[in-house]
Design an enzyme around this catalytic site. Structure first.
Site, short mmCIF file in Angstrom:
data_model
loop_
_atom_site.label_atom_id
_atom_site.label_comp_id
_atom_site.label_asym_id
_atom_site.label_seq_id
_atom_site.Cartn_x
_atom_site.Cartn_y
_atom_site.Cartn_z
N HIS A 39 0.82 -1.20 0.00
CA HIS A 39 0.00 0.00 0.00
C HIS A 39 0.86 1.26 0.00
O HIS A 39 1.93 1.29 0.58
CB HIS A 39 -0.89 0.02 1.25
CG HIS A 39 -2.21 0.65 1.02
ND1 HIS A 39 -2.39 2.00 0.86
CD2 HIS A 39 -3.44 0.10 0.89
CE1 HIS A 39 -3.66 2.26 0.67
NE2 HIS A 39 -4.32 1.11 0.68
N CYS A 40 0.38 2.28 -0.69
CA CYS A 40 0.97 3.62 -0.62
C CYS A 40 -0.13 4.53 -0.06
O CYS A 40 -1.10 4.04 0.52
CB CYS A 40 1.46 4.07 -2.00
SG CYS A 40 0.18 4.13 -3.28
N ALA A 41 -0.03 5.82 -0.26
CA ALA A 41 -0.99 6.75 0.33
C ALA A 41 -2.44 6.42 -0.07
O ALA A 41 -3.31 6.35 0.79
CB ALA A 41 -0.65 8.18 -0.06
N GLU A 42 -2.69 6.23 -1.36
CA GLU A 42 -4.05 5.93 -1.81
C GLU A 42 -4.20 4.49 -2.28
O GLU A 42 -5.30 4.05 -2.58
CB GLU A 42 -4.45 6.89 -2.92
CG GLU A 42 -4.61 8.32 -2.43
CD GLU A 42 -5.12 9.24 -3.52
OE1 GLU A 42 -5.81 8.76 -4.44
OE2 GLU A 42 -4.82 10.43 -3.45
N THR A 67 1.53 1.77 -5.56
CA THR A 67 1.24 0.37 -5.25
C THR A 67 1.07 -0.43 -6.53
O THR A 67 1.62 -1.52 -6.68
CB THR A 67 -0.05 0.27 -4.40
OG1 THR A 67 0.17 0.93 -3.17
CG2 THR A 67 -0.43 -1.17 -4.13
#
Length: 105
Positions: free
Chosen positions: A19-22, A27
C-alpha cells in the site's frame, strides 16, 4: 523491494498487503513490476491485471513508463543485475555503518 519482500510473498500462504498513500499509483507500479519479475509478464499485461484488480492502479503516464522501463531493463540486463545491485547496496550500507562507528570512537 522486489528482492527483499518478494521472496517472503512468494512463499506466503496468506495475502500480502502492499500500500501507498491511496493504494493505486505507486502500489500498482510495484505490484506490476512484481508480476513482470516473478511471472515473466509483458508490462501492459501486468498493468492491465493491476487495473482490473484495483481500478485506477498505475494511474499516471510516468508510472506506466516506469513499469515499461523496468521490463526493458530486465530484458536488457537480466534478473541477475537486480541481485547484483541489491548486493552492492548491502555492501555500501555496511561500509557506511563501519565508517559511522569509526567516527564515533
Amino acid at each position: 523491494w522486489l528482492t527483499r519482500v518478494s521472496p517472503v510473498a512468494t512463499h506466503c500462504v496468506q495475502a500480502v498487503g502492499v500500500h501507498c498513500a491511496e493504494g493505486r499509483g505507486r502500489t500498482g507500479v510495484m505490484c506490476a513490476c512484481y508480476l513482470i519479475y516473478y511471472y515473466d509478464m509483458e508490462p501492459w499485461d501486468a498493468i492491465r491485471i493491476m487495473r482490473r484488480q484495483r481500478p485506477g492502479s498505475v494511474e499516471r503516464k510516468v508510472q506506466e513508463e516506469t513499469v515499461v522501463r523496468f521490463y526493458t531493463l530486465l530484458a536488457d540486463y537480466g534478473k541477475e543485475s537486480i541481485d547484483k545491485l541489491d548486493q552492492r547496496e548491502k555492501q555500501l550500507i555496511e561500509m557506511q555503518k563501519r565508517q559511522q562507528a569509526e567516527m564515533m570512537r
